[in-house]
Design an enzyme around this catalytic site. Structure first.
Site, mmCIF file in Angstrom:
data_model
loop_
_atom_site.group_PDB
_atom_site.id
_atom_site.type_symbol
_atom_site.label_atom_id
_atom_site.label_comp_id
_atom_site.label_asym_id
_atom_site.label_seq_id
_atom_site.Cartn_x
_atom_site.Cartn_y
_atom_site.Cartn_z
ATOM 1 N N LYS A 14 -56.749 -55.838 30.790
ATOM 2 C CA LYS A 14 -56.074 -54.545 30.938
ATOM 3 C C LYS A 14 -57.007 -53.370 30.684
ATOM 4 O O LYS A 14 -56.765 -52.266 31.162
ATOM 5 C CB LYS A 14 -54.884 -54.452 29.980
ATOM 6 C CG LYS A 14 -53.677 -55.245 30.435
ATOM 7 C CD LYS A 14 -52.454 -54.823 29.624
ATOM 8 C CE LYS A 14 -51.218 -55.603 29.986
ATOM 9 N NZ LYS A 14 -50.083 -55.285 29.119
ATOM 10 N N LYS A 38 -51.680 -64.025 38.681
ATOM 11 C CA LYS A 38 -50.266 -64.255 38.394
ATOM 12 C C LYS A 38 -49.451 -63.085 38.949
ATOM 13 O O LYS A 38 -49.973 -61.960 39.072
ATOM 14 C CB LYS A 38 -50.056 -64.413 36.884
ATOM 15 C CG LYS A 38 -50.371 -63.175 36.122
ATOM 16 C CD LYS A 38 -49.899 -63.214 34.697
ATOM 17 C CE LYS A 38 -50.145 -61.824 34.182
ATOM 18 N NZ LYS A 38 -49.903 -61.407 32.922
ATOM 19 N N LYS A 68 -46.247 -57.071 36.973
ATOM 20 C CA LYS A 68 -45.463 -55.862 37.186
ATOM 21 C C LYS A 68 -46.284 -54.722 37.768
ATOM 22 O O LYS A 68 -45.745 -53.703 38.139
ATOM 23 C CB LYS A 68 -44.853 -55.421 35.847
ATOM 24 C CG LYS A 68 -43.467 -56.011 35.618
ATOM 25 C CD LYS A 68 -42.910 -55.571 34.292
ATOM 26 C CE LYS A 68 -42.721 -56.738 33.366
ATOM 27 N NZ LYS A 68 -42.733 -56.448 31.960
HETATM 28 P P1 TYM Z 1 -44.209 -59.233 29.727
HETATM 29 O O1 TYM Z 1 -43.300 -58.064 29.624
HETATM 30 O O2 TYM Z 1 -45.474 -59.085 30.491
HETATM 31 O O3 TYM Z 1 -43.453 -60.457 30.375
HETATM 32 C C1 TYM Z 1 -42.203 -60.928 29.893
HETATM 33 C C2 TYM Z 1 -42.145 -62.446 30.000
HETATM 34 O O4 TYM Z 1 -42.355 -62.855 31.366
HETATM 35 C C3 TYM Z 1 -43.381 -63.857 31.422
HETATM 36 N N1 TYM Z 1 -44.124 -63.709 32.666
HETATM 37 C C4 TYM Z 1 -44.296 -64.689 33.559
HETATM 38 N N2 TYM Z 1 -43.866 -65.963 33.605
HETATM 39 C C5 TYM Z 1 -44.216 -66.699 34.690
HETATM 40 N N3 TYM Z 1 -44.948 -66.237 35.731
HETATM 41 C C6 TYM Z 1 -45.395 -64.950 35.728
HETATM 42 N N4 TYM Z 1 -46.107 -64.481 36.751
HETATM 43 C C7 TYM Z 1 -45.067 -64.122 34.618
HETATM 44 N N5 TYM Z 1 -45.342 -62.832 34.307
HETATM 45 C C8 TYM Z 1 -44.753 -62.598 33.117
HETATM 46 C C9 TYM Z 1 -44.260 -63.557 30.211
HETATM 47 O O5 TYM Z 1 -44.998 -64.701 29.818
HETATM 48 C C10 TYM Z 1 -43.232 -63.143 29.178
HETATM 49 O O6 TYM Z 1 -42.682 -64.272 28.525
HETATM 50 N N6 TYM Z 1 -46.504 -59.350 25.325
HETATM 51 C C11 TYM Z 1 -45.266 -59.683 25.996
HETATM 52 C C12 TYM Z 1 -44.052 -58.988 25.423
HETATM 53 C C13 TYM Z 1 -43.792 -59.235 23.984
HETATM 54 C C14 TYM Z 1 -43.351 -60.436 23.393
HETATM 55 C C15 TYM Z 1 -43.178 -60.143 22.018
HETATM 56 C C16 TYM Z 1 -43.102 -61.703 23.889
HETATM 57 C C17 TYM Z 1 -43.885 -58.301 22.994
HETATM 58 N N7 TYM Z 1 -43.498 -58.836 21.800
HETATM 59 C C18 TYM Z 1 -42.759 -61.127 21.128
HETATM 60 C C19 TYM Z 1 -42.696 -62.686 23.003
HETATM 61 C C20 TYM Z 1 -42.511 -62.392 21.631
HETATM 62 C C21 TYM Z 1 -45.402 -59.246 27.437
HETATM 63 O O7 TYM Z 1 -46.142 -58.387 27.785
HETATM 64 O O8 TYM Z 1 -44.513 -59.816 28.277
#
Ligand code: TYM
Length: 325
Positions: A110, A191, A194
Site C-alpha cells: 500500500k 487479488k 476494493k
Molecule cells: P478488508 O476490508 O480489506 O477485507 C474484508 C475481508 O474480506 C477479505 N477479502 C478477500 N477474501 C477473498 N478474496 C479476496 N479477493 C478478498 N479481498 C478481501 C479479507 O481477507 C477480509 O477478511 N485489515 C482488515 C480489516 C480488519 C480486521 C480487523 C479483520 C481490521 N480489523 C480485525 C479481522 C479482524 C482488512 O483490511 O480487510
C-alpha cells in the site's frame, strides 16, 4: 462458547471477494457471542473523502445485514464508536516493534509509490490487533490476505501476556474452504480488491446482474480450452473457485462436469451462479439502505454492547501495565 470477531473497511464498495472470502461466512456461522465491525479508523490511513467515508460506513453495514448478519444474534458496530480500540492500540504500540511492522506485506504494497505515507498506515496492524484482543476473540474469520496480520496479532497477544501476565486470548484465524483468495478477473495475478484500479476485474456487490455477467464473460482465461484448475491456468482456476464458492459444488466435481466443453458455457454458468447467490443480498441491501436512520440506530446499539466488553478489558489492561487508577 467460541467467540468470533472480524472487521471490514468502509473503503470503496464491497466486492465479491469480501463476500465469499469473509462476510457470507460471518452470517452463516454467527453465534450470540460474535462481534463484527466496520473498521472506519482503518479506512482513514490512506487518502479519503470525509463525506464519502460516512456514507460508505452506513452502506457497508447495510451489506453486512443484507448478507444475513442478524443484530439480534451477534453484535454489529462501527469501530470509532468504541473509543477503547484506539486506547488499546496505543498500549499495544508499546509492545509491537517497528521491525515486525516493517515486515508487513500489505504495508509494503500500500505504501509503494506513495509520496507520503501516514504513520497510521504503518501502525494499521496494531489497531487490528487491538480490535481483536479487546473482545478476547477465539476465532477470526478472514480471507487469505489477512493471514500475516493475524500472525502479528497472535504474537502481540503472547508477548503482552508474557510481559504483564495472562490477559488476552490468543486468536486463531479461520479461512473458508473455497473463496479465501478471489482473484481479479482481468489482472489474474492480483487479488480482487476494493481499489478502483480494475473496475472490469472487480465484481462489486452493487453491480447489477447484467454488469456481473458481462465482467465474467470477459474474464481473462488462459490459452487452451480445458476447464481445469492448474497453476498455469490462473484465470480458469479463479472462475472454478468462484463457481465452487457460489454453487457449493467442489472444484473436482466441476472439472468433471465441464470436461470437453469450452469456456463459453462454463463462464455463462459462473455468471448465473454468482448472480443467483447475490440476488437476495442485493434486493435486501436496496431495502435496508432506504432507511439510513434505522441502520445508524442499529449500529449505536451494537456499539453499546461492544463497549461494555471493551471497557471491562481496558480496566484490566490499565491495571496490568501499571497506569495509575
Ligand atoms: P478488508 O476490508 O480489506 O477485507 C474484508 C475481508 O474480506 C477479505 N477479502 C478477500 N477474501 C477473498 N478474496 C479476496 N479477493 C478478498 N479481498 C478481501 C479479507 O481477507 C477480509 O477478511 N485489515 C482488515 C480489516 C480488519 C480486521 C480487523 C479483520 C481490521 N480489523 C480485525 C479481522 C479482524 C482488512 O483490511 O480487510
Amino acid at each position: 462458547m467460541v467467540r468470533a470477531f472480524s472487521g471490514i473497511q468502509p473503503s470503496g464498495t464491497p466486492h465479491l471477494g469480501n463476500y465469499l472470502g469473509a462476510f457470507r461466512r460471518w452470517a452463516d456461522q454467527q453465534q450470540a457471542d460474535d462481534l463484527y465491525c466496520v473498521v472506519d479508523l482503518h479506512a482513514i490511513t490512506v487518502p479519503y473523502d470525509t463525506q464519502t467515508l460516512r456514507a460508505q460506513t452506513v452502506d457497508l453495514a447495510a451489506w453486512l445485514l443484507a448478507a444475513g448478519l442478524d443484530p439480534d444474534v451477534c453484535t454489529l458496530f462501527v469501530q470509532s464508536h468504541v473509543r477503547e480500540h484506539t486506547e488499546l492500540a496505543w498500549i499495544l504500540n508499546c509492545v509491537a516493534t517497528t521491525g515486525e511492522l516493517s515486515r508487513m506485506v500489505q504495508f509494503k504494497e500500500k505504501s509503494k509509490g506513495q509520496e507520503s505515507v501516514s504513520v497510521g498506515l504503518f501502525d494499521y496492524p496494531v489497531l487490528q490487533a487491538a480490535d481483536i484482543l479487546l473482545y478476547h476473540a477465539d476465532e477470526v474469520p478472514i480471507g487469505d490476505d489477512q493471514r500475516q496480520h493475524l500472525e502479528l496479532s497472535r504474537d502481540i497477544a503472547q508477548r503482552f501476556n508474557h510481559r504483564f501476565g495472562e490477559t488476552f486470548t490468543v486468536p486463531r484465524p479461520t479461512f473458508p474452504p473455497v473463496g479465501a483468495r478471489i482473484m481479479d478477473l482481468q489482472l489474474v495475478d492480483n487479488k480482487m480488491s476494493k481499489s478502483e484500479t480494475s473496475p472490469q476485474g472487480t465484481i462489486d456487490l452493487a453491480d447489477d446482474a447484467d454488469a456481473t455477467t458481462r465482467k465474467i464473460m470477459r474474464a481473462v482465461t488462459d490459452s487452451g480450452s480445458e476447464v481445469r484448475a492448474a497453476p498455469d491456468k490462473p484465470g480458469v482456476t479463479n472462475l472454478l473457485d468462484l463457481l465452487a464458492a457460489a454453487s457449493g459444488a467442489s472444484v473436482d466435481e466441476l472439472e468433471r462436469r465441464y470436461e470437453g466443453q469450452g469456456y463459453g458455457t462454463f463462464k455463462r454458468d459462473v455468471a448465473d451462479a454468482v448472480n443467483d447467490a447475490l440476488r437476495p443480498v442485493r434486493a435486501r441491501h436496496a431495502e435496508l439502505i432506504a432507511d439510513p436512520a434505522a441502520l445508524i440506530g442499529l449500529l449505536y446499539k451494537g456499539a453499546d454492547r461492544a463497549r461494555e466488553m471493551a471497557s471491562a478489558t481496558m480496566d484490566t489492561v490499565r491495571e496490568r501495565v501499571g497506569l495509575l487508577r
